[in-house]
Enzyme design. Structure first.
Site, PDB file in Angstrom:
ATOM      1  N   HIS A 247       0.857  -1.295   0.016  1.00  0.00           N
ATOM      2  CA  HIS A 247       0.162  -0.088   0.000  1.00  0.00           C
ATOM      3  C   HIS A 247       1.041   1.139  -0.198  1.00  0.00           C
ATOM      4  O   HIS A 247       0.847   1.983  -1.100  1.00  0.00           O
ATOM      5  CB  HIS A 247      -0.913   0.081   1.206  1.00  0.00           C
ATOM      6  CG  HIS A 247      -1.924  -1.018   1.583  1.00  0.00           C
ATOM      7  ND1 HIS A 247      -2.885  -1.337   0.460  1.00  0.00           N
ATOM      8  CD2 HIS A 247      -1.855  -2.253   2.241  1.00  0.00           C
ATOM      9  CE1 HIS A 247      -3.398  -2.241   0.768  1.00  0.00           C
ATOM     10  NE2 HIS A 247      -2.946  -3.026   1.910  1.00  0.00           N
TER      11      HIS A 247
HETATM   12  O1  RIB Z   1      -5.441   0.125   4.268  1.00  0.00           O
HETATM   13  C1  RIB Z   1      -3.885   0.062   4.552  1.00  0.00           C
HETATM   14  C2  RIB Z   1      -3.382   1.439   4.997  1.00  0.00           C
HETATM   15  O2  RIB Z   1      -3.642   1.174   6.254  1.00  0.00           O
HETATM   16  C3  RIB Z   1      -1.899   1.359   5.187  1.00  0.00           C
HETATM   17  O3  RIB Z   1      -1.191   2.688   5.242  1.00  0.00           O
HETATM   18  C4  RIB Z   1      -1.273   0.606   6.287  1.00  0.00           C
HETATM   19  O4  RIB Z   1      -0.166   1.133   6.793  1.00  0.00           O
HETATM   20  C5  RIB Z   1      -2.466   1.048   7.277  1.00  0.00           C
HETATM   21  O5  RIB Z   1      -2.067   2.118   8.020  1.00  0.00           O
END
Ligand code: RIB
Ligand code: CA
Length: 313
Positions: A247
């Site tokens: 992500h």
């Molecule tokens: O949904 C993914 C996000 O949520 C990323 O930033 C992960 O680190 C969590 O914070």
């Protein structure tokens, strides 16, 4: 406007395994000048995410970069954390050196205001956690987020179309869900926002082979990031999930290699009413408020991250 090199960058996040890889990627790039790191509640409590940011800068031998602690809680709702994904420490079971340099006394929101006003139109802000610090800055100094050259946000989930839109509830992504009121404030700020939702980040899968690719970069930072991805895969496997996603590092890749992505103007809003739709991001008709990132080059993103990590000790 052609960005000046090196890009002045500020990273606000909730390290967190993928935030950690994002931060180390920025530090491994000579064309990114990291002005500061600010931390927020999110994957783990603020004390843990702040400790982790300090430890990561020590790992990268970059304790010259200041760390500012920010929001202890969301603006309105009760805090939510993600120990099932990131472990109680926020970085799984992966060991880190004990950080030396203390966190700065200035609140993250105040530091963001100071820095954005000092260099109007120049700084790219990467936001990889709940947006509480950005929203606090905007409330304290209305219009300040428009002083950023660009704000690249990992959050939300748009136009996925599949039955499962979210990763925290069936409809909501974690960063949006963890502080939906902050997300609403940032979406309405008029800033130059690029939004990377789950619809985008799920195109950059985490697998054992990708963990090995980062580990094999030969640096301690690369080995650390490979271990983080393996820990992440172990944890999601226990939840019955087979595919992980890289992500947060997509935000750094968009800054440093925008040619790896495709985007389109869109208007995105977030639902803040309590209930099943809390934190759900929806695409609506109307004046665009984000550049919605819709396509990623997975191979290119991993090559960028691995190369950057290989430049570190
Ligand atoms: O949904 C993914 C996000 O949520 C990323 O930033 C992960 O680190 C969590 O914070
Ligand atoms: Ca994060």
């Amino acid at each position: 406007m052609t960005p000046s090199l090196p890009h002045p960058v500020w990273h606000d996040g909730d390290p967190g395994s993928d935030d950690a890889i994002t931060l180390l990627t920025l530090l491994g790039r000579l064309d990114a000048h990291l002005l500061g790191v600010s931390t927020t509640h999110g994957n783990a409590p603020l004390s843990a995410t702040t400790h982790n940011a300090r430890a990561l800068l020590l790992l990268a031998q970059r304790e010259d970069v200041p760390v500012y602690a920010g929001a202890l809680t969301p603006l309105v709702r009760e805090p939510v954390f993600a120990p099932q994904i990131h472990g109680v420490t926020g970085l799984g079971d992966v060991e880190l050196p004990t950080p030396g340099r203390e966190v700065r006394s200035e609140h993250a929101a105040a530091a963001l205001i100071r820095q954005l006003c000092a260099q109007p139109g120049e700084i790219t802000l990467l936001a990889t956690g709940p947006l509480s610090n950005l929203a606090l800055a905007e409330r304290l100094r209305p219009g300040v987020l428009r002083q950023a050259r660009q704000i690249i946000v990992m959050g939300g989930s748009v136009d996925v179309g599949a039955p499962k839109l979210g990763n925290t509830t069936p409809r909501a992504e974690f960063n949006a869900y963890a502080d939906p009121h902050a997300f609403h404030i940032v979406l309405g700020s008029g800033a130059n926002l690029s939004l990377l939702g789950l619809n985008l980040t799920r195109q950059v899968a985490v697998t054992r082979a990708r963990a090995a690719q980062l580990r094999d970069t030969g640096s301690q930072a690369g080995r650390f990031c490979g271990a983080l991805l393996d820990d992440y895969l172990d944890r999601i496997a226990k939840l019955g999930q087979t595919a992980g996603a890289l992500h947060d590092p997509c935000t750094a890749a968009l800054l440093l290699a925008p040619e790896l992505f495709e985007s389109e103007a869109a208007r995105v809003e977030i639902l803040t009413d309590s209930g099943d739709h809390l934190g759900e991001t929806v695409r609506v008709e109307g004046e665009p408020n984000v550049s919605l990132v819709i396509k990623a080059d997975e191979v290119g993103v991993y090559e960028l991250v691995a190369t950057a990590l290989g430049h570190l000790a």
